[in-house]
Design a protein around this motif. Structure first.
Motif, PDB file in Angstrom:
ATOM      1  N   GLU B  93       0.946  -1.218   0.261  1.00 49.06           N
ATOM      2  CA  GLU B  93       0.082   0.067  -0.152  1.00 49.06           C
ATOM      3  C   GLU B  93       0.972   1.109   0.051  1.00 49.06           C
ATOM      4  O   GLU B  93       0.265   2.245  -0.280  1.00 49.06           O
ATOM      5  N   VAL B 131      -8.142  -2.020  -7.130  1.00 48.76           N
ATOM      6  CA  VAL B 131      -7.165  -1.512  -6.019  1.00 48.76           C
ATOM      7  C   VAL B 131      -6.910   0.099  -6.082  1.00 48.76           C
ATOM      8  O   VAL B 131      -6.979   0.493  -7.046  1.00 48.76           O
ATOM      9  N   CYS B 135      -1.483   2.386  -4.532  1.00 47.77           N
ATOM     10  CA  CYS B 135      -0.782   1.361  -4.139  1.00 47.77           C
ATOM     11  C   CYS B 135       0.431   1.218  -5.130  1.00 47.77           C
ATOM     12  O   CYS B 135       0.104   1.399  -6.436  1.00 47.77           O
ATOM     13  N   LEU B 241      -3.138  -8.255   1.799  1.00 50.88           N
ATOM     14  CA  LEU B 241      -2.548  -7.126   1.773  1.00 50.88           C
ATOM     15  C   LEU B 241      -1.355  -7.074   2.718  1.00 50.88           C
ATOM     16  O   LEU B 241      -1.409  -7.965   3.821  1.00 50.88           O
ATOM     17  N   LEU B 290     -11.268   0.077   0.909  1.00 50.64           N
ATOM     18  CA  LEU B 290     -10.436  -0.373  -0.232  1.00 50.64           C
ATOM     19  C   LEU B 290     -11.100  -0.471  -1.400  1.00 50.64           C
ATOM     20  O   LEU B 290     -10.884  -0.284  -2.706  1.00 50.64           O
TER      21      LEU B 290
END
Ligand SMILES: Cc1cc2nc3c(=O)[nH]c(=O)nc-3n(C[C@H](O)[C@H](O)[C@H](O)COP(=O)(O)OP(=O)(O)OC[C@H]3O[C@@H](n4cnc5c(N)ncnc54)[C@H](O)[C@@H]3O)c2cc1C
Ligand SMILES: Cc1cc2nc3c(=O)[nH]c(=O)nc-3n(C[C@H](O)[C@H](O)[C@H](O)COP(=O)(O)OP(=O)(O)OC[C@H]3O[C@@H](n4cnc5c(N)ncnc54)[C@H](O)[C@@H]3O)c2cc1C
Lengths: 473, 370
Positions: B93, B131, B135, B241, B290
């Motif tokens: 992340e 996503v 990231c 994650l 998310l």
């Protein structure tokens, strides 16, 4: 935004369900000084029998019957009792530590109580006939809900099929309101009349006897009733068009726009089972019932069950069972306060009276096998479209019970959480394996017993504008 | 009555069932004893992640071997087990997390393992369009995927029986002891005898080992999962994650499985678990942040499974350090589903030949001997 949520995190007693049992329990407990929270997912109190009793658009007393309006008295009583009442509050989780997950007002919250009374009532028994998943086929209970809350009645060609005390009540309610019914198919097994006979004497003194008889007569005077129906199938192209049935060896088909099905009610076990309450197979009522002591206490310390969730007994019995469970909670938590309320014996006597003749109804209206255990390509699990034959095939290659079956077919894993298929799966597998249902078992149920949205669980808003408001705020 | 077998396997999880299948393939006739039913515990209720990604180096050879077995699963057990291989992706992340990923992949490459690949932001977005833009990348293991755990374990059980395994369900193995050259186990009023006994009792394996004088530092835990209603397809690989407790898998039917290692309370004696909804609420919040497409999805079910976690998070595999003919195969520490098919093959090799070419030195029980 009004926030609809419990005022505290801890209570002496949480009562789940505001039908006859829950209303009676909460009111007695709060009057005795217990800090009581009454939770119910409907918008108003009353449960099934007194659904929408405070808000129904149907004002003419005669139409819904005196029993219906009796509910308002109990509602007034609980409102004056000091109990905190939260409507629109769905309990989706309960565990053996008596922690309760509630979703209300778009968010979720956890509370704890010293004692819990489950009064979540009954569900209609599945009625898996060929074509029961077609649009245009629904349960009689769903039709009754529409009738009580919104005054909606059937107006197309309507067939009502099934049996049981509620079956006749519902049919009568629809007719009184000017609803259309073209044909009633009575599935009561002829030989059940003989079997029930030995219990008839007790039933003659039951409060339900006179009313029941009057209702059946009322229906018969207005509509054609075919008795001894042994087979029913719905069919149509994309929706219901025709109902085929067999009675006395004769096959008949009639056109229909609406088919209402009902063959009795069974305890709503989901919340209790998910909390770990022990259940047993009831061979008379043909369903799972919680194992209870004389006060409704379960195998889980602190949890009691009252009302139809404890075994089908009807509204009057539900009230008394609610009072008994509440009195037991008072005796446990505030022994001195017990003196102010009527004795346990009083309630037990009232319960015995309300339950008189129940066995007669159970035997007479025991649904026949062909309407409980389907075969061939009749759908059993609606969520995953699994047929009776699919299940038999899985049994043939090694599935031994409902939980094992999940590895072969996703039965019971859809949104209904087994409510529409569980009993059928147990009985079907029991029959196929030549074992009693008790040995076959039931789905292992887990919370959430009612689906909640991710946003509710997170207690966070679900749409864009609300999200922005949170981010800005 | 006494039942004679070539090996007695205690426990019908993926591990016991897989060992049974592989022993049969080597011409032996095992008896498998399962207290509940095959797949009732961790093996039937896990997240189904078939993952080589992010494993401890000590179990990578075993995991890679298992992957080969997974890829031929249909031929082995006669069922595809719902196995798909859309890859597994570890998401970084922020840059700091990506740095950790970079050195991890470099280290694996030095050791000769190439299944983990470092990916940049662009490739990450290609694999996982949903996503967050911020990231910077992550790691992918492309052969990885997911399978249906209950179906898999049931398929192994069925195959084992077809190949000649004596399968006994609903009875517990008790009084495991050695009498001369033979192991004796009592179960359901019968005595089972064999030169070999395999402790594949999952969360209960530690107790069996301890009762035979080989205690292992092992704890009983109960990881939780929840599954949602169907949502439009938005994610193919399994997503993990790096920095938070979250893993994520969308099945072909649209339902989404949310996991990540938050724990319930286990009741080992009754096999029950009590969910911790406050922790599940945390998972729900992470997903909410998310993956906005998930916000309206309903949580249809949540559950937990009982599992053994050892002090070093690695399983105990191989022969006992104390008794001839005793083999351990337990303590899979939350990641033993993928290992099941391959570990069974290694166990059968060890039992039948005394050797295996798959390095398992870091996994033997000796490491806990004091
Ligand atoms: C569809 C249907 C219609 C019926 N109609 C009649 C009728 O007209 N006349 C009659 O005499 N009997 C009727 N019955 C039978 C009925 O079960 C009993 O007569 C009586 O209502 C039982 O009372 P109870 O308090 O046990 O449960 P109910 O009256 O069923 O009350 C249970 C209450 O619990 C609530 N609840 C359930 N689960 C949760 C949860 N997880 N969280 C929050 N709240 C929850 C429900 O919304 C409901 O308000 C009907 C039953 C059904 C299933
Ligand atoms: C929620 C959850 C998610 C997971 N997700 C993943 C994942 O995505 N990927 C992955 O690789 N791993 C995952 N795991 C881990 C994986 O499920 C386990 O490591 C693996 O299933 C262990 O298999 P087992 O055969 O050792 O144990 P189990 O499946 O527990 O089997 C052991 C069996 O032994 C039986 N038994 C015990 N004592 C006795 C006795 N005395 N007699 C007879 N029988 C006995 C038990 O009843 C049990 O059925 C997860 C685990 C959980 C709980």
């Amino acid at each position: 935004m009004t926030i609809n949520r419990p005022m505290r995190d801890e209570y002496d007693l949480a009562v789940i369900g505001a039908g006859p049992a829950g209303l009676a329990a909460a009111s007695l407990a709060a009057q005795s000084g217990l800090l009581t929270l009454l939770l119910d997912e409907n918008q108003g109190p009353g449960g099934q029998v007194w659904r929408a009793v405070t808000s129904t658009p149907v004002k003419e007393t005669r139409l819904l019957g005196d029993d219906y309006w009796a509910g308002s008295k109990l509602v007034e009583e609980v409102r004056a009792s000091g109990a905190e009442i939260l409507q629109g509050a769905t309990v989706w989780s309960l565990d053996r530590h008596l922690e309760i997950g509630i979703s209300a007002g778009g968010g979720s919250q956890f509370i704890r109580a010293e004692r819990v009374i489950l009064a979540t009532g009954a569900l209609e028994r599945p009625f898996p006939i060929p074509g029961w998943t077609l649009p245009g086929v629904m349960t009689a209970g769903a039709a009754q809900t529409a009738l009580k809350s919104s005054g909606l009645i059937p107006d197309g060609k309507t067939v009502v099929a099934g049996q049981g005390p509620l079956f006749w009540l519902l049919t009568a309610q629809i007719l009184r309101m000017g609803g259309r019914i073209d044909l009633v198919l009575d599935t009561t097994e002829r030989r059940n009349y003989l079997r029930a006979l030995p219990h008839a004497a007790a039933f003659l003194t039951s409060p339900y006897f006179r009313k029941g008889l009057a209702m059946m007569r009322e229906v018969r005077s207005k509509v054609r009733v075919v008795s001894g129906v042994t087979r029913i199938a719905a069919s149509g192209n994309g929706r219901l068009e025709e109902v085929a049935y067999e009675a006395g060896g004769r096959s008949v088909s009639v056109p229909a726009d609406l088919l209402l099905l009902h063959q009795g009610v069974v305890p709503n076990v989901n919340l209790a089972m998910s909390a770990g309450v022990k259940h047993r197979w009831d061979d008379i009522q043909l369903c799972w019932s919680p194992v209870l002591d004389a006060n409704g206490g379960t195998s889980v310390e602190g949890i009691a069950i009252a009302g139809d969730g404890a075994g089908i007994g009807g509204a009057l019995a539900a009230v008394e069972r609610g009072r008994i469970a509440a009195r037991a909670a008072v005796e446990a938590l505030r022994p001195q306060a017990g003196a102010k309320v009527p004795s346990m014996e009083t309630f037990r006597a009232a319960l015995a009276k309300a339950e008189r003749g129940r066995i007669f109804l159970d035997v007479l209206f025991r649904p026949s096998k062909q309407f409980r255990i389907p075969g061939g390509d009749t759908i059993v699990c609606r969520c995953e479209e699994v047929t009776a034959q699919d299940i038999l095939d899985s049994v043939a290659i090694g599935a031994t019970g409902p939980n094992q079956l999940k590895a072969y077919r996703r039965t019971g894993m859809g949104p209904c959480q087994g409510r529409l298929c569980g009993l059928t799966v147990t009985e079907l597998m029991a029959e196929a394996r030549g074992k009693p249902p008790e040995e076959i078992g039931y789905y292992r149920l887990r919370a959430p017993v009612k689906p909640i949205t991710l946003s509710e669980l997170a207690s966070l808003p679900k749409n864009e504008s609300a999200t922005k408001a949170v981010v800005r705020g | 009555m006494t039942v004679r077998a070539d090996a007695i396997i205690v426990g019908g999880g993926i591990h016991g069932c897989s060992t049974a299948v592989h022993l049969c393939l080597r011409g032996l006739r095992p008896a498998l004893i399962e207290r509940d039913y095959a797949g009732r515990h961790a093996s039937g209720v896990n997240a189904g992640g078939v993952r080589q990604l992010a494993r401890h180096v000590a179990e990578i050879p075993l995991s890679v071997r298992s992957m080969d077995v997974w890829e031929g699963i249909q031929d082995l057990v006669g069922d595809d087990c719902g196995f798909d291989s859309h890859g597994q992706v570890l998401v970084a992340e922020n840059d700091e997390e990506l740095e950790v990923c970079r050195s991890r992949v470099a280290d694996l490459n030095l050791r000769g393992f190439i299944h983990e690949e470092l990916i940049d932001a662009k490739e990450l977005r290609r694999l996982v369009p949903a996503v967050a833009e911020t990231c910077p990348g992550g790691i992918v293991s492309r052969r990885d995927g997911a399978a249906n755990p209950a179906r898999t374990t049931t398929a192994f059980r069925r195959r084992a029986e077809q190949l000649g395994t004596i399968v006994r369900e609903g009875i517990a193995a008790t009084n495991i002891c050695k009498d001369g050259k033979l192991w004796r186990v009592e179960a359901g009023g019968e005595t089972y005898e064999a030169p070999v006994v395999v402790n594949a009792a999952g969360a209960w394996g530690g107790r069996i080992a301890a009762s035979l004088g080989e205690p292992v530092p092992v704890q009983t835990v109960a990881p939780m999962l929840m599954i949602t209603s169907r949502v439009p397809e938005f994610i193919k690989p399994v997503v993990i994650l790096r920095g938070r407790k979250l893993s994520f898998k969308q099945f072909a039917n649209g339902t989404v499985l949310i996991g990540g290692g938050h724990l319930a309370t286990p009741y080992q004696d009754t096999g029950e678990t009590i969910l911790d909804w406050r922790r599940l609420q945390e998972s729900a919040r992470t997903v909410w942040e998310l993956f906005p497409v998930m916000r309206n999805a309903t949580v249809v079910r949540a559950w937990a499974g009982i599992e053994a976690r050892t002090a070093d998070d690695l399983p105990v595999i191989g022969p006992s350090a104390k008794h001839d003919g005793l083999f351990h195969q337990f303590g899979f520490s939350l990641h033993g589903f993928q290992l099941g098919p391959g570990t069974g093959a290694v166990m059968a090799e060890l039992i039948a030949t005394g050797n295996t070419n798959t390095p398992i030195d870091g996994l033997r029980i000796e490491r806990f001997a004091t």
